[in-house]
Design an enzyme around this catalytic site. Structure first.
Site, PDB file in Angstrom:
ATOM      1  N   CYS A  57      -2.393   7.849   4.743  1.00  0.00           N
ATOM      2  CA  CYS A  57      -2.518   7.259   3.353  1.00  0.00           C
ATOM      3  C   CYS A  57      -3.775   7.941   2.802  1.00  0.00           C
ATOM      4  O   CYS A  57      -3.920   8.047   1.568  1.00  0.00           O
ATOM      5  CB  CYS A  57      -2.660   5.828   3.489  1.00  0.00           C
ATOM      6  SG  CYS A  57      -2.253   4.931   4.756  1.00  0.00           S
TER       7      CYS A  57
ATOM      8  N   GLU B 105       0.830  -1.094  -0.058  1.00  0.00           N
ATOM      9  CA  GLU B 105      -0.032  -0.047   0.086  1.00  0.00           C
ATOM     10  C   GLU B 105       1.127   1.264   0.010  1.00  0.00           C
ATOM     11  O   GLU B 105       1.873   1.368   0.870  1.00  0.00           O
ATOM     12  CB  GLU B 105      -0.795  -0.078   1.320  1.00  0.00           C
ATOM     13  CG  GLU B 105      -2.041   0.785   1.230  1.00  0.00           C
ATOM     14  CD  GLU B 105      -1.872   1.774   2.276  1.00  0.00           C
ATOM     15  OE1 GLU B 105      -1.477   2.920   1.861  1.00  0.00           O
ATOM     16  OE2 GLU B 105      -2.262   1.643   3.379  1.00  0.00           O
TER      17      GLU B 105
END
Lengths: 526, 526
Positions: free
Chosen positions: B301, B264
Site C-alpha cells: 500500500c 484503506e
C-alpha cells in the site's frame, strides 16, 4: 449591540448578493421582526466554504494557546451581550429570559472549557516511539504522532438551544478548538440571535487577529445542501431532526470524497422506574418526572419520552399521579410554528395508534403546546413498533407497563439507540436489576441514576451521543470536551529531526504536555 | 497443523450448508490446490453475524486482562504455525518464505502489542468529573466516562499481506482488543492460509475460554455484501482496492442504521527528492528508491508510485540512473492472476497517456510482473489528471519533473489524499523547502524524511491512514495501537454509586490506570 444587517458573513466581510429576503418572527405572536436577512446564493455558499478553506492552513497552524485566546475572547463577547440581546432571543424563541441568561453563561463557559482543553494539550494525542537503531533484524526509525484539525467544518445549529447548540454552540466551539474554520448555517428560527452571536465571534476574531474566514455564516433555506456538498468542507456538525440529519449524512456519503457527519437527531430517553423506588418515594418521582417532561415545553433532546415500570399496584398509582400532574400543567409557547405543528402531528400519531391510550392532557389546539400523557402496550416496544421509537418533540411522554423483570429487559432490547437512559431506584433495586446497566450501555450514550436526563453538564466526562438514530456516529459526543475528537485526525512523522517537528512533538516538550513516550505517559523532555 | 476442512466458522462450530465449492490456486503455477472451500450461504452469513452479536455482551464485558490473554494466546498459536504452514502461504501468494516468516512475527507481535494496550488501559479513555453538590446555581452530578466496543465488526483482509492484514491482522486484532467480536471474510487469494490462521484463533479462543462466536469466518465471493448489510454488524474494516472499499462504504451508508467503514484503499505515496540530496548522494538514493519500488513486487500500500524532483542536470542524471536500475530488475511473480492482470491494465493506461513517457522496463507479458519506469508532465499533477492519482499496484513508479519550488507546491497541492509522503533531503533542503511539511500534513497520514515508505512499523505512533482516497476516514489508522479507537465509543455514567461502576471508573482505581479526574490526569484512587 450592532445593528442587524442581515448579510452573510464571508471571509471576514459581509455579502448580500441574493434576492431572497427572509424574516424572523416573534415566536409568541407570529409577528415578523423588523429585519431582513438575505439568503445566500450558490456563489456565496461557495465563497464561504472557500474562505474557510483559505483560513485553514494559517488557523490550524496557530499555537493552541492562540486558539484558546480566541475562544476566550468569544466567551467574553458573549458574556457582554446584554439585556437587549436577551430580549431578541426571547422574542425569536419564546424562551424565558432567565433560561437565555443561563444559556448564555453555558455557551461562554463551553468556549472557556475548550480553551482549557487547548491549554492542557491532551487533544494533541502526542505519541513518541524513539528510534531503536540497534534493533534486529531491522532498526526502528523515530516515529511521532499528533493530531490536527480535519479542515473546514459546516455546522447546523438547533432551534431549541439558540445559543448553546447554535452559532457559537458546542459544534462550533469544538471545531474551532480543533483548528477547523467553521461555516455556520444560521437557523431560520433565530436569525437575529444568530447575527448578534456571529458579530460577537467576528469581534473576537478581530481582537485576537485570527485569519479572515475562520468563522463564516450563511442565511437561507436549502443552502445547507450546497455547503455539505462543497469539496472544501471536511466534516459536518448537526443538531436537529432525524429526517434532516439523515439527509445530510446521505449527501455527505455520496460525495466524491465522503466526509464524516456528526448529527445528533432523535432520542426518546427512556426512564425506568424500579419497584423499591416506587415503594418509598412515588410522589417525589411523579413530581420530578413531570417537571422534567414539561421543562422548557419539552423541547430538549434529552426529554424523557418513555417511562417504563413493572406492573404493580404501585406503578398503577404512580401512573395516576403523573396523569393528574400532567393534566394540571399549563400550556406553553413553543419555539416556532413549525415545532408546534410537528408536536401536533406527533400527538395525532400516538392518539391514532390502537395500542396506545391517552391518559391525560387537554386537546392540542391553539398557539400553545398542551402537555400530554400516553400509555402504550409493552408489546409495541418488544416488537419494535415505530410509533414508540419516534421522538415527539414537546411536553409529552409515554408510559409502558411491563409484566416482569424479563419483559423489562425484552422491552429495553427493543429500543433503538438513545442519548440517555435513566433508572430511578433504591440500592435494592439496582442489586436486583443488575443486568440493566450492561444492557443500557449497549443502547445509549449516558446512563443516569436517580436524576433526570434534561440538564446536560458541559465537562470532560459528558457523553451527549449514542447509537443510531440518537446520533449518526456513536463514537462522538456533541457536548463535553471529547467533542473535539470528532474534528481531529492523526499525522505521523518518521525520522524527523527535532528542529522540524511541531512543538507538541519536540524533544524538549516545550508545551509541557503529557505524551505517550515508548508506551509510557509522561511530561518529561527527551 | 489441522487438516483443511474448507467449512465456514460460525459460533465456534464449522458449517458447510452451501453448494458452491471454491478452490485456492498455486500463485506461481496457477494449479489448483487440493482443498475445497464451501462458499457461505445467505443463512450462514446471517448465522455468523448473529453468532458475533450473541458473543458481544459477554466478550465486551470481559476484563481487559482476559482479552489480553486471548490476544497473547493467538500470538502463541501463530508463532507455533511451522514450516508446513509457511509453505502453504508461499504457495498461495508466491511470496518468499523469509517474508512470510517475518510477517508471521509481525502478526503475532501486533497481537501482543494490543495485549499491552489492554493492560495499559489508556484505551478506556477514563474520565471522571466528581460531583459538586455545593455549586451554584446548580450542583454538578458525578459524571464518569469510559469507552466500550462498538459491537460485531466485519473484517475484509488484503491479498498482499496474507497474515498481517488478513485473518489475524491489524483490523481483527484491534477489533478483538476493543471488545468487538469479528466476522472475517476470508480472502479468496489465500483461503488455505486463512483456514490455518482461523484454526489458530479458535484454538486460542478455546484455551482462554472466550465466548463462542468471538471469531467467525466465512468463505466466498459476494458474501461480503450480506455481511456489511447485516443489522448486527456495527463497523467494517477493509484493506483493498478503491473500488471495493468505496462499494462497502456506500453499502454501509445506505443501511437503515449507517455504520462506520474503515477502508484503506489507494495511495501513490509521493517521494520528493530535493536538490541538495541529489548533489550529495544521488547514486544511493537511486539504488534505495529502486529497491523500494520493486520490493515484494511492488505489492505494498505504501509503494512509492510517484517521484517528484525539481528540473536540473542532477535530476535528469538521477532519472537516468533509476531508469538503468529499473531496466535491470528481474520480473517477479505477483500474488495472483487478478493482480497481474490489474497491473497490466494499469501500465496500459500509463503507456496510452499522451502526457506520460515510458522510460524503462521490458514489455509486460507472460506470468510475471516487469518493473517499469514512467515520466509524466508536471501539468498532469497540477491539473489533477486522474491517471497520476490512481494507484498502479505493482513494481512501477512515475517520475515528475517540476520547474521550480513554486511548481513543486502546486504539484503537491494537486494530489489526492495519501497514506504517506516522503522527502529525501539534506538539512539545507529542509530549511529551503520548509513549506512542504505543513502542506504534506494536509495530504497524508505519515511524512517520512530520508527513508522509504515501504515498511510500516507497528507501534503507538504509527499512522497508516490518511485523507480520502487513501482511506475512507482520515481519523483512523489500520496499523499501530491507535487502530483500536476506530471500534470504541464513549459511555457516560451519571450519579452512579461506586459499587455499580465498571472497574475502570471505580473510586479505588483497581486497574491502576491513568484517568482524567476533574481535568487532571493521574492514577490516584479517589
Amino acid at each position: 449591540m450592532n445593528q442587524i444587517l442581515g448579510h452573510n458573513y464571508i471571509g471576514g466581510a459581509r455579502s448580500a448578493a441574493g434576492q431572497t429576503r427572509l424574516q424572523s418572527v416573534d415566536a409568541s405572536s407570529g409577528e415578523a421582526l423588523p429585519h431582513d436577512f438575505i439568503q445566500a446564493t450558490a456563489e456565496e455558499v461557495d465563497a464561504a466554504a472557500k474562505a474557510a478553506a483559505a483560513a485553514y492552513p494559517a488557523y490550524r497552524s496557530l499555537s493552541a494557546v492562540r486558539r484558546a485566546e480566541f475562544l476566550e475572547a468569544i466567551a467574553d463577547e458573549l458574556d457582554a451581550l446584554g439585556d437587549e440581546f436577551v430580549a431578541v432571543v426571547c422574542r425569536e424563541t419564546a424562551l424565558p429570559a432567565a433560561r437565555i441568561q443561563g444559556e448564555r453563561g453555558r455557551t461562554s463557559g463551553q468556549m472557556r472549557l475548550f480553551a482549557k482543553v487547548l491549554r492542557r494539550g491532551d487533544f494533541y494525542g502526542a505519541r513518541i516511539d524513539r528510534a531503536l537503531p540497534e534493533r534486529t533484524p531491522l532498526p526502528r526509525p523515530d516515529l511521532r504522532q499528533y493530531r490536527i484539525g480535519l479542515g473546514p467544518v459546516a455546522v447546523f445549529g438547533a432551534s431549541n438551544f439558540p445559543l448553546a447548540f447554535s452559532t457559537a454552540g458546542g459544534d462550533t466551539a469544538s471545531a474551532l478548538a480543533a483548528g477547523c474554520p467553521v461555516v455556520f448555517k444560521a437557523h431560520s428560527g433565530h436569525m437575529a440571535t444568530a447575527e448578534h452571536v456571529a458579530d460577537a465571534i467576528i469581534r473576537a476574531a478581530e481582537k485576537t487577529a485570527m485569519p479572515a474566514g475562520v468563522f463564516n455564516m450563511i442565511y437561507g433555506g436549502g443552502v445547507g445542501e450546497w455547503l455539505v456538498k462543497h469539496p472544501a468542507i471536511q466534516a459536518v456538525g448537526f443538531t436537529g431532526s432525524l429526517k434532516g440529519g439523515r439527509a445530510l449524512c446521505d449527501m455527505a456519503a455520496a460525495r466524491a470524497q465522503p466526509i464524516p457527519v456528526f448529527a445528533e437527531m432523535s432520542s426518546i430517553n427512556p426512564v425506568i422506574v424500579l419497584p423499591q423506588a416506587l415503594e418509598t418515594r412515588a410522589e417525589n418521582i411523579a413530581r420530578d418526572l413531570t417537571a422534567s417532561v414539561v421543562q422548557g415545553c419539552g423541547q430538549f433532546c434529552t426529554n424523557p419520552g418513555l417511562v417504563i415500570g413493572i406492573r404493580s399496584p404501585q406503578f398503577t398509582a404512580f401512573t395516576q399521579q403523573v396523569a393528574a400532574l400532567i393534566g394540571d400543567q399549563a400550556p406553553q409557547t413553543m419555539l416556532n410554528a413549525g415545532t408546534l405543528q410537528s408536536y401536533g402531528k406527533g400527538l395525532q400519531k400516538l392518539l391514532a395508534h390502537p395500542g396506545i391510550e391517552h391518559l391525560a392532557g387537554r386537546e392540542q389546539q391553539g398557539n400553545q403546546a398542551q402537555p400530554q400523557l400516553f400509555k402504550a402496550d409493552a408489546s409495541l416496544l418488544i416488537n419494535g413498533d415505530e410509533a414508540l421509537q419516534e421522538e415527539v418533540f414537546g411536553p409529552t411522554t409515554v408510559f409502558v407497563e411491563v409484566a416482569d423483570q424479563a419483559q423489562l429487559s425484552a422491552a429495553l432490547n427493543g429500543l433503538h439507540g438513545q442519548l440517555t437512559a435513566t433508572m430511578i431506584g433504591e440500592p435494592a433495586d439496582f442489586e436486583r436489576f443488575s443486568e440493566l446497566t450492561p444492557l443500557l450501555e449497549q443502547k445509549v450514550g449516558r446512563i443516569l441514576l436517580n436524576g433526570y436526563p434534561t440538564g446536560v453538564e458541559v465537562c470532560d466526562s459528558m457523553v451527549h451521543g449514542g447509537p443510531y438514530p440518537a446520533t449518526s456516529d456513536a463514537r462522538g459526543t456533541s457536548v463535553g470536551t471529547l467533542a473535539i475528537d470528532r474534528f481531529l485526525r492523526p499525522v505521523c512523522f518518521q525520522n524527523y529531526p527535532d528542529s522540524l517537528l511541531p512543538e507538541p512533538l519536540k524533544n524538549a516538550n516545550p508545551l509541557g504536555i503529557q505524551r505517550l513516550v515508548d508506551g509510557v505517559p509522561g511530561r518529561e523532555a527527551l
